[in-house]
Design a protein around this motif. Structure first.
Motif, PDB file in Angstrom:
ATOM      1  N   ILE A  47       1.005  -1.147   0.111  1.00 41.79           N
ATOM      2  CA  ILE A  47       0.114   0.136  -0.003  1.00 41.79           C
ATOM      3  C   ILE A  47       0.934   1.287   0.124  1.00 41.79           C
ATOM      4  O   ILE A  47       0.696   2.130  -0.700  1.00 41.79           O
ATOM      5  N   VAL A  48       1.967   1.115   0.906  1.00 37.10           N
ATOM      6  CA  VAL A  48       2.854   2.277   0.987  1.00 37.10           C
ATOM      7  C   VAL A  48       3.590   2.579  -0.388  1.00 37.10           C
ATOM      8  O   VAL A  48       3.965   3.584  -0.960  1.00 37.10           O
ATOM      9  N   ARG A  49       3.940   1.500  -0.997  1.00 36.51           N
ATOM     10  CA  ARG A  49       4.635   1.530  -2.286  1.00 36.51           C
ATOM     11  C   ARG A  49       3.910   2.102  -3.255  1.00 36.51           C
ATOM     12  O   ARG A  49       4.238   3.172  -4.003  1.00 36.51           O
ATOM     13  N   ALA A  50       2.623   1.761  -3.188  1.00 39.32           N
ATOM     14  CA  ALA A  50       1.722   2.721  -3.973  1.00 39.32           C
ATOM     15  C   ALA A  50       1.623   4.107  -3.994  1.00 39.32           C
ATOM     16  O   ALA A  50       1.684   4.959  -4.839  1.00 39.32           O
ATOM     17  N   GLY A  51       1.613   4.289  -2.686  1.00 37.88           N
ATOM     18  CA  GLY A  51       1.818   5.860  -2.394  1.00 37.88           C
ATOM     19  C   GLY A  51       3.103   6.735  -2.749  1.00 37.88           C
ATOM     20  O   GLY A  51       3.150   7.671  -3.245  1.00 37.88           O
TER      21      GLY A  51
END
Lengths: 242, 222
Positions: free
Chosen positions: B108-112
């Motif tokens: 999720i953070v990588r997408a962010g």
């Protein structure tokens, strides 16, 4: 100050810089122009190693950039870089944008950095915008904040990659005014631009690039009024007829 | 329809359920907090320029995402003692939930993070900020803002996943329901109550997320 010796760069098979030899002296203002895809941006992005190159030597302020052991972070702190799209940090105010690097790279105290930041914002004519967020500023104002952000690091060299190309026509002047002031104060500058008025007024030297090579270099007067190569003459006739 | 249900027994068991509710809540909060840390670190490794570090984090993320949580819980429950580590059930459960959620949070953070324009990173590089400073000051504040809604989703999943800890006899909400069922044979009353409490936790988490969203997301133009 900046010395290219036979610099070559490839993007895969594409040969984007061919045998670049160039020497920029301290306090010199160099304008780089040429058709799109000619390697102008790549050339100045090499100066702070945002781009790697495969062959040749490049010295910036005496530091060899072709040497892999060079501390790039330290060198980059001495070079300001301005982007076509400004690239301000949208979650920070103008002042926070300007003070981020002085606080964290130069290890300045926050209060000192803020004082410095305000001073730089005054210098680009945005004293009243210190607490505004980038989205609340016009393009021209954003680019001037970006200039203040660069200046806050007291750089020895400022690089400009088409700083006015993304701006509405009425905002170009305010950015160029700041750049002209900088040039008159003796900053070493490399500017990729199509603003020929700016080139004529402040450049010490104009460099014309085509297909990755330095085709012609000369004073603005010689370059615009008496180009030596057909390719440069053709380019000038195209941009000046509009 | 409801006359068949005996809610009086529930009063008797209420302190017991409160204990379970408290445990579920604590397990979730602690696991979530740890998972956030694990997720951010795993994500930083996932985006690292070093191949080995990147490879390790890919192995971690993919192996978690490709196996059922229940299997992972059993793996730690039976596996850790084999390795000579004697960890109580509760802590084992928290470790499993932390590593499980951490992998999802990493993605999720990588997408962010990849939503932050590359130009801003270049701006950071060219003003001399190092990798960690760019992460800390430029990328994460924006990435976390963008990731609050999916992180909320993950937090809710985590609360519900904590029910699986009942399988290794951690005394959380679901385990309480099971206990009431086996002691008094009242599964309907038991699991109705359990479900109600999960609902309560959901609302607490949701209001926390709303609050953090106001705090974390940078202000756009008014």
């Amino acid at each position: 100050m900046i010395k290219f010796k036979g610099v070559n760069k490839w993007f895969g098979k594409l040969h984007v810089l061919r045998d670049i030899n160039l020497h920029v002296t301290p306090g010199e203002v160099v304008v780089v122009c040429g058709p799109s895809g000619s390697g102008k941006s790549t050339l100045i992005r090499c100066i702070n190693r945002l781009e790697k190159f495969q062959k040749g030597e490049l010295f910036v302020d005496g530091t060899p950039l072709h040497d892999h052991s060079t501390n790039l972070t330290k060198l980059r702190a001495e070079i300001g870089f301005l982007f076509q799209q400004f690239h301000l940090y949208p979650h920070m105010t103008a002042l926070q944008n300007v003070t981020l690097a002085p606080i964290n790279v130069r290890k300045m105290k926050r209060s000192d950095a803020e004082e410095l930041g305000r001073e730089k914002l005054i210098r680009v004519g945005l004293a009243d915008k210190a607490d505004s967020y980038p989205t609340q500023l016009s393009g021209g104002q954003q680019q001037r904040v970006a200039i203040a952000r660069g200046l806050a690091m007291a750089p020895k060299i400022m690089l400009f990659d088409e700083p006015t190309s993304a701006l509405d026509p009425e905002m170009i002047g305010e950015v160029l005014d700041v750049m002209i002031k900088l040039a008159s104060e003796g900053m070493t500058m490399c500017v990729v631009t199509h603003e020929m008025g700016f080139a004529r007024q402040v450049a010490h030297r104009v460099i014309f690039m085509d297909e990755g090579s330095l085709v012609e270099t000369g004073s603005p007067h010689d370059f615009f009024d008496n180009p030596q190569t057909d390719r440069a003459a053709q380019f000038i006739s195209k941009i000046l007829t509009h | 329809m409801l006359e068949g249900l005996n809610f009086r027994v529930l009063w008797e068991y209420m302190p017991f359920f409160m204990e379970g509710l408290r445990n579920t809540f604590l397990i979730s909060i602690v696991s979530l907090f740890l998972a956030l840390i694990v997720g951010i670190i795993a994500c930083a490794c996932r985006l690292s320029p070093w191949k080995l570090v990147r490879g390790l984090s890919i192995v971690y993320i993919e192996s978690i995402r490709s196996t059922p949580l229940l299997v992972q819980i059993y793996f730690f429950y039976f596996g850790l003692p084999t390795l000579g580590l004697r960890v109580p059930e509760l802590q084992t459960g928290i470790i499993a939930l932390m590593l499980n959620s951490g992998a999802y949070i990493a993605e999720i953070v990588r997408a962010g993070i990849t939503s932050v324009p590359n130009g801003q990173i270049e701006a950071g590089i060219s003003s001399g900020l190092n990798y960690f400073q760019r992460m800390r000051f430029i990328i994460l504040p924006q990435a976390l803002g963008v990731t609050v809604p999916p992180l909320l989703g993950q937090a809710i999943v985590l609360v519900k996943d904590s029910a699986l800890l009942s399988m290794i006899s951690v005394m959380e909400l679901t385990r309480c329901g099971q206990t009431l069922t086996s002691e008094r044979f009242m599964p309907t009353e038991a699991f109705f109550t359990v479900a109600f409490f999960y609902l309560c936790i959901y609302f607490v988490l949701k209001s926390m997320a709303d609050w953090s969203q106001k705090k974390l997301i940078f202000r756009e133009a008014y």
